[in-house]
Structures are given as C-alpha cells and as structure tokens.
Design a protein around this motif. Structure first.
Motif, mmCIF file in Angstrom:
data_model
loop_
_atom_site.group_PDB
_atom_site.id
_atom_site.type_symbol
_atom_site.label_atom_id
_atom_site.label_comp_id
_atom_site.label_asym_id
_atom_site.label_seq_id
_atom_site.Cartn_x
_atom_site.Cartn_y
_atom_site.Cartn_z
ATOM 1 N N ILE A 95 -26.842 23.293 26.216
ATOM 2 C CA ILE A 95 -26.698 22.292 25.163
ATOM 3 C C ILE A 95 -25.478 22.683 24.345
ATOM 4 N N THR A 96 -24.504 21.797 24.288
ATOM 5 C CA THR A 96 -23.285 22.039 23.521
ATOM 6 C C THR A 96 -23.284 21.109 22.325
ATOM 7 N N ASN A 97 -23.177 21.689 21.141
ATOM 8 C CA ASN A 97 -23.092 20.909 19.914
ATOM 9 C C ASN A 97 -21.689 21.086 19.339
ATOM 10 N N CYS A 98 -21.095 20.006 18.873
ATOM 11 C CA CYS A 98 -19.718 20.100 18.398
ATOM 12 C C CYS A 98 -19.492 19.244 17.162
ATOM 13 N N LEU A 99 -18.476 19.607 16.441
ATOM 14 C CA LEU A 99 -17.981 18.826 15.314
ATOM 15 C C LEU A 99 -16.470 18.771 15.467
ATOM 16 N N ALA A 100 -15.976 17.627 15.895
ATOM 17 C CA ALA A 100 -14.544 17.477 16.152
ATOM 18 C C ALA A 100 -13.785 17.245 14.846
ATOM 19 N N PRO A 101 -12.532 17.688 14.800
ATOM 20 C CA PRO A 101 -11.714 17.430 13.605
ATOM 21 C C PRO A 101 -11.432 15.935 13.442
ATOM 22 N N HIS A 102 -11.188 15.536 12.214
ATOM 23 C CA HIS A 102 -10.860 14.136 11.914
ATOM 24 C C HIS A 102 -9.472 13.790 12.436
ATOM 25 N N THR A 103 -9.229 12.498 12.608
ATOM 26 C CA THR A 103 -7.925 12.038 13.091
ATOM 27 C C THR A 103 -6.973 11.692 11.961
ATOM 28 N N TRP A 104 -7.452 11.701 10.745
ATOM 29 C CA TRP A 104 -6.600 11.285 9.641
ATOM 30 C C TRP A 104 -6.168 12.481 8.793
ATOM 31 N N ALA A 105 -5.119 12.271 8.034
ATOM 32 C CA ALA A 105 -4.575 13.315 7.162
ATOM 33 C C ALA A 105 -5.523 13.535 5.986
ATOM 34 N N SER A 106 -5.584 14.782 5.520
ATOM 35 C CA SER A 106 -6.371 15.067 4.329
ATOM 36 C C SER A 106 -5.792 16.301 3.646
ATOM 37 N N GLY A 107 -5.678 16.246 2.321
ATOM 38 C CA GLY A 107 -5.117 17.377 1.588
ATOM 39 C C GLY A 107 -3.683 17.630 1.998
#
Length: 82
Positions: A15-27
C-alpha cells in the motif's frame, strides 16, 4: 510517500500513500519551480511504483493534488466550487 508491505498467502500487498506537491506557486516558490518540483516528485513516484510492478499486488492511495477545472451538474454534492 509512505509504503506498507504486508505478507499474505497470495502475492504480497503493498500500500503506497502519497501527497503530491501542488502545481501552483506559493510563497517564494515560482510557478516554474513548483512545476519542476512536481515533475521530480512524479519521476520518483513512477520509479518507486515500477520497482514493485511484477512482485506484489499494489494499492496506491493519497492526494495527488489534481486540479479539477470544472464541476459537472451532477457533482454538486461531491465536489465543491473551489
């Protein structure tokens, strides 16, 4: 990304759980830098999944930070406006 390996009588389960980075600019991150970070992440993600391709039963879960561009009429109780 986190992986859990479970031994079973049949093929082992991964089981692989992931949180991908956002595609938009921030900070201080520009859109171009955010895109490059995301590309690098998905390259590693793909390589990680392919390592287990023929050896195990694989379940992928998580938040891939997909950007939904529209809400269909029948999705009002599932997807918010934003």
């Amino acid at each position: 990304m986190m992986q859990l390996f479970i031994k079973t009588k049949g093929p082992d389960l991964v089981i692989t759980n992931c949180l991908a980075p956002h595609t938009w600019a921030s900070g201080e991150i520009s859109k171009e830098d955010a895109y490059e970070i995301r590309q690098d992440y998905f390259q590693l993600f793909t390589e990680t999944l392919l390592e287990q391709k023929n050896k195990h039963l694989h379940l992928v879960t998580g938040d891939l930070n997909t950007r939904l561009h529209a809400q269909m009429d029948n999705e009002t109780d599932v997807i918010g406006k934003f």
